[in-house]
Design a protein around this motif. Sequence first.
Motif, PDB file in Angstrom:
ATOM      1  N   LEU A  72       0.738  -1.159  -0.016  1.00 30.07           N
ATOM      2  CA  LEU A  72       0.011  -0.089  -0.123  1.00 30.07           C
ATOM      3  C   LEU A  72       0.753   1.315   0.028  1.00 30.07           C
ATOM      4  CD1 LEU A  72      -2.887  -1.100   2.422  1.00 30.07           C
ATOM      5  CD2 LEU A  72      -3.089  -0.826  -0.251  1.00 30.07           C
ATOM      6  N   GLY A  73       2.049   1.045   0.511  1.00 29.75           N
ATOM      7  CA  GLY A  73       3.028   2.300   0.540  1.00 29.75           C
ATOM      8  C   GLY A  73       3.480   2.680  -0.861  1.00 29.75           C
ATOM      9  N   GLU A  74       3.838   1.506  -1.598  1.00 33.46           N
ATOM     10  CA  GLU A  74       4.115   1.664  -2.809  1.00 33.46           C
ATOM     11  C   GLU A  74       3.143   2.233  -3.471  1.00 33.46           C
ATOM     12  OE1 GLU A  74       6.852  -2.487  -2.649  1.00 33.46           O
ATOM     13  OE2 GLU A  74       4.943  -2.436  -3.952  1.00 33.46           O
ATOM     14  N   VAL A  75       1.874   2.257  -3.408  1.00 31.19           N
ATOM     15  CA  VAL A  75       0.535   2.708  -4.176  1.00 31.19           C
ATOM     16  C   VAL A  75       0.613   4.217  -3.827  1.00 31.19           C
ATOM     17  CG1 VAL A  75      -1.769   2.685  -4.373  1.00 31.19           C
ATOM     18  CG2 VAL A  75      -0.366   0.647  -4.334  1.00 31.19           C
ATOM     19  N   GLU A  76       1.035   4.918  -2.752  1.00 30.26           N
ATOM     20  CA  GLU A  76       1.005   6.073  -2.287  1.00 30.26           C
ATOM     21  C   GLU A  76       1.815   7.033  -3.232  1.00 30.26           C
ATOM     22  OE1 GLU A  76      -1.410   7.485  -0.406  1.00 30.26           O
ATOM     23  OE2 GLU A  76      -2.192   5.405  -0.388  1.00 30.26           O
ATOM     24  N   ALA A  77       1.442   8.332  -3.183  1.00 27.58           N
ATOM     25  CA  ALA A  77       2.195   9.003  -3.851  1.00 27.58           C
ATOM     26  C   ALA A  77       3.465   9.590  -3.151  1.00 27.58           C
ATOM     27  CB  ALA A  77       1.536  10.383  -4.163  1.00 27.58           C
ATOM     28  N   SER A  98     -15.406  -6.608   4.204  1.00 27.39           N
ATOM     29  CA  SER A  98     -15.133  -7.295   5.651  1.00 27.39           C
ATOM     30  C   SER A  98     -15.478  -6.309   6.651  1.00 27.39           C
ATOM     31  CB  SER A  98     -13.914  -8.016   5.690  1.00 27.39           C
ATOM     32  OG  SER A  98     -12.780  -6.783   5.784  1.00 27.39           O
ATOM     33  N   GLY A  99     -15.548  -4.882   6.608  1.00 30.29           N
ATOM     34  CA  GLY A  99     -15.652  -3.995   7.535  1.00 30.29           C
ATOM     35  C   GLY A  99     -14.203  -3.776   8.171  1.00 30.29           C
ATOM     36  N   PHE A 100     -13.167  -3.973   7.526  1.00 34.84           N
ATOM     37  CA  PHE A 100     -11.906  -3.662   7.923  1.00 34.84           C
ATOM     38  C   PHE A 100     -11.218  -2.460   7.550  1.00 34.84           C
ATOM     39  CE2 PHE A 100      -7.234  -4.674   7.233  1.00 34.84           C
ATOM     40  CZ  PHE A 100      -6.776  -4.538   8.469  1.00 34.84           C
ATOM     41  N   VAL A 101     -10.810  -1.542   8.295  1.00 37.56           N
ATOM     42  CA  VAL A 101     -10.210  -0.336   7.792  1.00 37.56           C
ATOM     43  C   VAL A 101      -8.760  -0.250   8.477  1.00 37.56           C
ATOM     44  CG1 VAL A 101     -10.110   2.269   8.080  1.00 37.56           C
ATOM     45  CG2 VAL A 101     -12.301   1.010   8.011  1.00 37.56           C
ATOM     46  N   ARG A 102      -7.789  -0.055   7.635  1.00 41.59           N
ATOM     47  CA  ARG A 102      -6.519  -0.126   8.051  1.00 41.59           C
ATOM     48  C   ARG A 102      -5.635   1.150   7.861  1.00 41.59           C
ATOM     49  NH1 ARG A 102      -1.422  -1.254   6.082  1.00 41.59           N
ATOM     50  NH2 ARG A 102      -0.596  -3.168   6.765  1.00 41.59           N
ATOM     51  N   ARG A 103      -5.023   1.731   8.637  1.00 41.41           N
ATOM     52  CA  ARG A 103      -4.259   2.972   8.694  1.00 41.41           C
ATOM     53  C   ARG A 103      -2.797   2.675   8.807  1.00 41.41           C
ATOM     54  NH1 ARG A 103      -3.207   7.616  12.270  1.00 41.41           N
ATOM     55  NH2 ARG A 103      -4.092   6.427  13.856  1.00 41.41           N
ATOM     56  N   SER A 104      -2.036   3.177   8.101  1.00 38.94           N
ATOM     57  CA  SER A 104      -0.517   2.886   8.033  1.00 38.94           C
ATOM     58  C   SER A 104       0.064   4.131   8.690  1.00 38.94           C
ATOM     59  CB  SER A 104       0.032   2.980   6.450  1.00 38.94           C
ATOM     60  OG  SER A 104      -0.321   1.809   5.918  1.00 38.94           O
ATOM     61  N   VAL A 105       0.289   3.884   9.935  1.00 40.10           N
ATOM     62  CA  VAL A 105       0.512   4.959  10.742  1.00 40.10           C
ATOM     63  C   VAL A 105       2.176   5.056  10.550  1.00 40.10           C
ATOM     64  CG1 VAL A 105       1.061   5.294  13.314  1.00 40.10           C
ATOM     65  CG2 VAL A 105      -0.915   4.176  12.757  1.00 40.10           C
ATOM     66  N   SER A 106       3.180   4.373  10.241  1.00 40.93           N
ATOM     67  CA  SER A 106       4.466   4.502   9.982  1.00 40.93           C
ATOM     68  C   SER A 106       4.550   3.824   8.597  1.00 40.93           C
ATOM     69  CB  SER A 106       5.335   4.167  11.162  1.00 40.93           C
ATOM     70  OG  SER A 106       5.251   2.767  11.041  1.00 40.93           O
ATOM     71  N   PRO A 107       4.593   4.628   7.594  1.00 38.21           N
ATOM     72  CA  PRO A 107       4.755   3.989   6.126  1.00 38.21           C
ATOM     73  C   PRO A 107       6.057   3.008   6.126  1.00 38.21           C
ATOM     74  CG  PRO A 107       3.941   6.227   5.951  1.00 38.21           C
ATOM     75  CD  PRO A 107       4.339   5.931   7.354  1.00 38.21           C
TER      76      PRO A 107
END
Length: 192
Positions: A72-77, A98-107
Amino acid sequence: MRQSAEEETDARLAARLAELRAEHGWSLGELAERTGVSRSTLSRAERAEISPTAALLNRLCHVYGRTMSRLLGEVEAGAEPAPLVRAGEQPVWEDRASGFVRRSVSPPHPALRGELVEGRLAAGADLAYDRPPVPGLEQHIWVLEGALEVTAQDTAHHLAAGDCLRLRVWGPTRFRCAGEKETRYVLAVVLP
């Protein structure tokens, strides 16, 4: 017509998935054999016709040898993550099915082995992974709110707010919201 932020993320993710397959020189059929996911599902994911589930991304991460945060980090600008990432700039990805939310706190950064992720599971959410993205991955799961049941190596661990579970992941795992309200937790991931 302007795309929503979710559609833009899905489009970038689809493009990255197609790039990874091309980098490995695999046909859709070869990737399907390696992941156990149908060719049509893989094709639709690479064309952004579907938003991949967490379970599908986990299978793809397994064959590509990377964590979900790294993918997901590779996808971010931006190519190089900053040493400080403000809360409003931390990438969020949602598995709407599925009702899952994921936040990358430290890319993640390719030279570093650890990362922090915030997970949120809606009431009743049940998220199963049939394999780790990287065998032997170390995980520390710290529940901030709610109740979480984590199953690994055929053992279910019931966690309440404040509890922390450490484990190495070698096989299937399952994360289930074990209460009537949303569960929020921190996942510290350390590559072997």
